[in-house]
Design an enzyme around this catalytic site. Structure first.
Site, PDB file in Angstrom:
ATOM      1  N   CYS A 198       0.802  -1.229   0.000  1.00 43.05           N
ATOM      2  CA  CYS A 198       0.000   0.000   0.000  1.00 43.05           C
ATOM      3  C   CYS A 198       0.834   1.277   0.000  1.00 43.05           C
ATOM      4  O   CYS A 198       0.271   2.371   0.012  1.00 43.05           O
ATOM      5  CB  CYS A 198      -0.968  -0.011   1.185  1.00 43.05           C
ATOM      6  SG  CYS A 198      -2.052  -1.445   1.164  1.00 43.05           S
TER       7      CYS A 198
ATOM      8  N   HIS B 265      -3.042   7.627   6.598  1.00 40.65           N
ATOM      9  CA  HIS B 265      -3.219   6.365   5.877  1.00 40.65           C
ATOM     10  C   HIS B 265      -4.597   5.811   6.206  1.00 40.65           C
ATOM     11  O   HIS B 265      -5.331   5.388   5.318  1.00 40.65           O
ATOM     12  CB  HIS B 265      -2.114   5.382   6.249  1.00 40.65           C
ATOM     13  CG  HIS B 265      -2.114   4.147   5.417  1.00 40.65           C
ATOM     14  ND1 HIS B 265      -2.029   4.171   4.044  1.00 40.65           N
ATOM     15  CD2 HIS B 265      -2.200   2.830   5.758  1.00 40.65           C
ATOM     16  CE1 HIS B 265      -2.056   2.925   3.576  1.00 40.65           C
ATOM     17  NE2 HIS B 265      -2.168   2.101   4.585  1.00 40.65           N
TER      18      HIS B 265
ATOM     19  N   HIS C  85      -9.844   2.109  -0.253  1.00 35.15           N
ATOM     20  CA  HIS C  85      -8.400   1.964  -0.140  1.00 35.15           C
ATOM     21  C   HIS C  85      -7.873   1.479  -1.482  1.00 35.15           C
ATOM     22  O   HIS C  85      -8.020   0.317  -1.848  1.00 35.15           O
ATOM     23  CB  HIS C  85      -8.064   0.966   0.965  1.00 35.15           C
ATOM     24  CG  HIS C  85      -6.589   0.837   1.240  1.00 35.15           C
ATOM     25  ND1 HIS C  85      -5.634   1.493   0.495  1.00 35.15           N
ATOM     26  CD2 HIS C  85      -5.917   0.136   2.188  1.00 35.15           C
ATOM     27  CE1 HIS C  85      -4.435   1.194   0.958  1.00 35.15           C
ATOM     28  NE2 HIS C  85      -4.581   0.380   1.985  1.00 35.15           N
TER      29      HIS C  85
END
Length: 411
Positions: A164, A292, A333
């Site tokens: 990620c 995040h 996400h």
């Protein structure tokens, strides 16, 4: 730290919350907390497990056009949309520096999951792969090669897959290529896609929230996956006249666990401190943090503790005073594309003087330090009282790959 400035172009991007063809609508969505881009879909599972439903950040199919590539896929179509928006700037860079001095850095977690899922499904059901199954699509370099071919660049082309934080890794390397003199400009960013294999993989890890994600809440249960792409042209000259520079970058590797972050937040702290040092900035100069903020129990707890370690001395009655938010409730996400997409949000926060809001149920977790989460109610007050000139964006990935990017308005 260096005196050389790395300029950011206008971003080219697309996600469930909007795209660069209508950036005003995208800004409106993330400044108001509009979650219309999070769609519920049903996934037919292999075997006898039936059907599962997922909330995800989904791009409208009509937005994505065939690329003409031999291995055309949804991922390439998402990538192509974002690249089309920066084509004029890429051509400026090629004209100014020459094709050999323009590089490509692409971050992604996808290596042909669309083809892989259906290919293996057919193999398990019929004992053989279909005739169009080709491992070439699953090469890690596929998106970077496509980008280089699309624009005719002749500089170095690199791929990054650090989960990620992939597109943050790509942007950091782009900066290093320019500072080293290898490139004068780099097309940098990330792309990822929400195919069944992705959703099922995260579901097996028990990281999926089967309701809409609720980051930093006591009631959080996991992520909503999203798809998207975001790309910039980074260059040693201000090709688009944005006046926005990549001021600092920081990375750390805590290597705590294959999937779990270092729980005390020190891995995140190291990346943030490294970025501040690289930018030659005190923590007090940061006007906004894009978290995040995935909505998982471990990630949100760790990130909150890391921010406490870096910004804990900057307090108001509400807690740590620097405004922050997670935009994943609006975009999903987007995995390898998340860092570059969220950097685009920071870019617009500076350019348009607004803050992305934090959408959640408002139930604080006492185990997470109090953060100054941006809401629709307090966003206008924050911006009215303080210019947004410097933003930090965090990305924390599986395997302890932590990255932090800082951009600011050129002084």
């Amino acid at each position: 730290m260096t005196d050389t400035k790395i300029y950011l172009s206008e971003p080219g991007f697309i996600c469930g919350a909007g795209d660069s063809e209508n950036s005003e609508q995208f800004i409106k969505n993330i400044s108001s907390g509009n979650r219309d881009g999070i769609k519920k879909i049903e996934c037919d599972l292999v075997g006898d497990e039936g059907v599962k439903s997922f909330w995800l950040g989904r791009i409208a199919d009509e937005k994505l056009k065939p690329t003409g590539d031999k291995f055309d896929s949804r991922c390439l179509r998402i990538l192509d949309f974002a690249l089309n928006s920066i084509e004029e700037t890429v051509q400026k860079a090629i004209s100014k520096y020459g094709a050999k001095k323009v590089g490509v850095c692409v971050g992604s977690c996808d290596n042909g999951s669309e083809l892989s899922f259906y290919g293996h499904k057919e193999f398990f059901e019929n004992g053989a792969f279909s005739g169009d199954y080709d491992l070439k699509l699953q090469g890690a370099d596929h998106q970077a090669v496509f980008t280089k071919k699309k624009f005719g660049t002749e500089g170095i082309a690199l791929s990054f897959s650090t989960a990620c934080s992939s597109s943050a890794s790509a942007i950091i390397k782009a900066k290093e290529l320019i500072l080293s003199g290898i490139c004068d400009a780099v097309i940098a960013g990330g792309v990822d896609v929400t195919e069944y294999a992705v959703m099922l993989g995260f579901d097996r890890l028990e990281a999926i929230d089967h309701e809409k994600t609720n980051p930093f809440s006591k009631n959080r249960n996991g992520i909503n996956v999203g798809e998207g792409a975001a790309f910039f042209v980074l260059s040693k000259d201000d090709l688009d006249g944005t006046g926005i520079v990549l001021a600092g970058t920081g990375e750390s590797s805590d290597a705590n666990h294959v999937t779990a972050p270092l729980a005390d937040g020190t891995g995140a702290e190291q990346a943030m401190q490294a970025a501040l040092k690289d930018a030659n900035l005190p923590a007090s100069e940061i006007d906004y943090i894009n978290l995040h903020g995935t909505g998982t129990h471990l990630n949100d707890s760790m990130e909150g503790k890391g921010i406490e370690l870096v910004f804990g001395t900057l307090r108001s009655e509400a807690g740590i005073s620097v405004p922050c938010s997670s935009t994943k409730p609006m975009t999903g996400h987007t995995l390898g594309a998340a860092a570059s997409l969220e950097l685009a949000e920071c870019f617009y926060a500076i350019k348009n003087q607004f803050l992305p809001v934090h959408v959640w149920d408002g139930v604080r977790d006492k185990e997470i330090p109090d953060l100054n989460l941006v809401t629709p109610d307090n966003m206008e007050k924050i911006v009215r009282n303080h210019e947004i000139g410097c933003c930090m964006s965090n990305s924390f990935a599986f395997g302890g790959c932590n990255a932090c990017l800082i951009i600011r308005k050129e002084k």
